[in-house]
Design a protein around this motif. Structure first.
Motif, short mmCIF file in Angstrom:
data_model
loop_
_atom_site.label_atom_id
_atom_site.label_comp_id
_atom_site.label_asym_id
_atom_site.label_seq_id
_atom_site.Cartn_x
_atom_site.Cartn_y
_atom_site.Cartn_z
N ALA A 77 0.82 -1.22 0.00
CA ALA A 77 0.00 0.00 0.00
C ALA A 77 0.85 1.27 0.00
CB ALA A 77 -0.96 -0.01 1.19
N PHE A 78 2.03 1.21 -0.59
CA PHE A 78 2.91 2.39 -0.63
C PHE A 78 2.26 3.57 -1.32
CE2 PHE A 78 3.63 0.31 -4.65
CZ PHE A 78 3.87 1.33 -5.54
N ASP A 79 1.38 3.29 -2.30
CA ASP A 79 0.74 4.37 -3.02
C ASP A 79 -0.21 5.16 -2.14
OD1 ASP A 79 -0.91 2.01 -2.98
OD2 ASP A 79 -2.22 2.94 -4.46
N ARG A 80 -0.71 4.53 -1.09
CA ARG A 80 -1.60 5.21 -0.15
C ARG A 80 -0.83 5.79 1.03
NH1 ARG A 80 -7.34 2.87 0.26
NH2 ARG A 80 -7.18 3.99 2.20
N MET A 81 0.08 4.99 1.57
CA MET A 81 0.79 5.39 2.78
C MET A 81 1.78 6.52 2.54
SD MET A 81 -0.58 3.58 5.04
CE MET A 81 -1.60 2.10 5.18
N CYS A 82 2.29 6.61 1.33
CA CYS A 82 3.30 7.62 0.98
C CYS A 82 2.87 8.35 -0.28
CB CYS A 82 4.66 6.95 0.79
SG CYS A 82 5.19 5.91 2.17
N ALA A 83 1.64 8.82 -0.28
CA ALA A 83 1.01 9.32 -1.50
C ALA A 83 1.73 10.51 -2.13
CB ALA A 83 -0.45 9.69 -1.22
N LYS A 84 2.48 11.27 -1.35
CA LYS A 84 3.12 12.46 -1.89
C LYS A 84 4.49 12.19 -2.50
CE LYS A 84 0.74 15.64 1.23
NZ LYS A 84 0.88 16.72 2.27
#
Length: 322
Positions: A286-293
């Motif tokens: 879920a890196f795209d959510r957890m580190c979205a910026k």
């Protein structure tokens, strides 16, 4: 799998990987109940940038299944219908947690999205969640036209356990021949309870081997890792990949689901199913959510949305129902 070390994590994600050097905590039902209670708070939140309403489907036992229906403020006609299934390891989560995904799909295509508040494993194990998701798919087939949906373009998708359930729904729909699915999006999907190299002794952030083991045990009960687990419970166990819809997927290479995702995608390719797939090196679950910026997360979003746009233009599946 060798223990994940900080140097294996993508540089942009290292500040979020603080748990990587800590012992993995035991998965517990108490922890799950606390997280579930926190997720319930999200039921009161939804993006004002799209229409949101709740509908209820009556299950065969007479109980009610809540679904969230999302549409653009400016209604469009002949748009696709998307069944979007939230993640949470089959044990936690609510539809509203995925507003960001849903808003992107709506802004890109004007689609109608149905997101079920499916039964979680601590309440009832498999097949309750699958039954709820399939009921929601039938509802979309039957009622999507009321929101401008064209009947020959139904997509399914989800992330994590939602990706696993989307894969299961596609298998189930193929075998029941009641709904034709045109496309599936399986984002870092939870597909197989059996051990792989990447799911063994994996201490990566967000979702590790202990989390994975505990969640599958709750979902499958005594059948966990037995020979009798149905393919609709663990889609990675299927041996027949024929006639499945074109597929989009991505996954990080240091997370537990890496191997099962690669195996599933490779088998789709071997059976001639069109696939768009990307592995993101050094990325955890879920890196795209957890580190979205971060730039790496933005790259994942670009990959997702470019291939979603391609699917909107190219993939259709007439219902051809009796």
């Amino acid at each position: 799998m060798p223990r994940i070390t900080i140097d294996m994590v993508h540089p942009e994600l290292r500040s979020k990987a603080k748990s990587i050097d800590k012992p993995m905590q035991a998965f517990s039902l108490t922890k799950t109940r606390i997280l579930k209670a926190l997720c319930q708070l999200l039921r009161r939140r939804h993006s004002p940038q799209m229409n949101y309403r709740q509908e209820y489907i009556i299950r065969p036992d007479g109980s009610r299944l809540r679904i969230c229906v999302y549409t653009p403020h400016q209604r469009r006609e002949n748009v696709l219908g998307l069944l979007w299934i939230h993640g949470g390891g089959y044990v936690i989560g609510v539809p509203e947690q995925d507003d960001a995904y849903i808003l992107r799909f709506i802004e890109a295509s004007g689609c109608v999205v149905v997101a079920p508040d499916y039964t979680l494993a601590p309440d009832k194990p498999y097949p309750a969640a699958l039954d709820d998701c399939y009921l929601s798919l039938l509802w979309l087939r039957d009622h999507g036209i009321e929101y401008g949906m064209r009947p020959d373009q139904i997509f399914v998708g989800g992330n994590s356990a939602g990706g696993g359930l989307a894969a299961a729904v596609s298998l189930y729909a193929r075998d029941k021949s009641e709904v034709a699915i045109a496309f599936q999006m399986l984002l870092y999907p939870m597909l197989d309870d059996r051990a792989t190299v990447s799911s063994t002794n994996n201490n990566a952030p967000v979702w590790n081997s202990n989390d994975n083991d505990g969640a599958w045990r709750l979902y499958l009960g005594d059948s966990y890792r037995s020979e009798g687990v149905p393919i609709y419970a663990a889609p990675g166990r299927t041996v027949d990949y024929s006639a499945l819809p074109p597929t989009l997927s991505f996954v990080g290479n240091i997370e537990p689901f890496y191997d099962e995702t690669v195996i599933f995608i490779d088998n789709l390719k071997k059976n001639g199913i069109p696939v768009q797939f990307k592995v993101f090196d050094g990325c955890f679950h879920a890196f795209d959510r957890m580190c979205a910026k971060t730039e790496i997360a933005k790259q994942a979003v670009v990959f997702l949305m470019e291939n979603f746009a391609h699917a909107v233009e190219n993939y259709f599946a007439p219902q051809n129902l009796p």
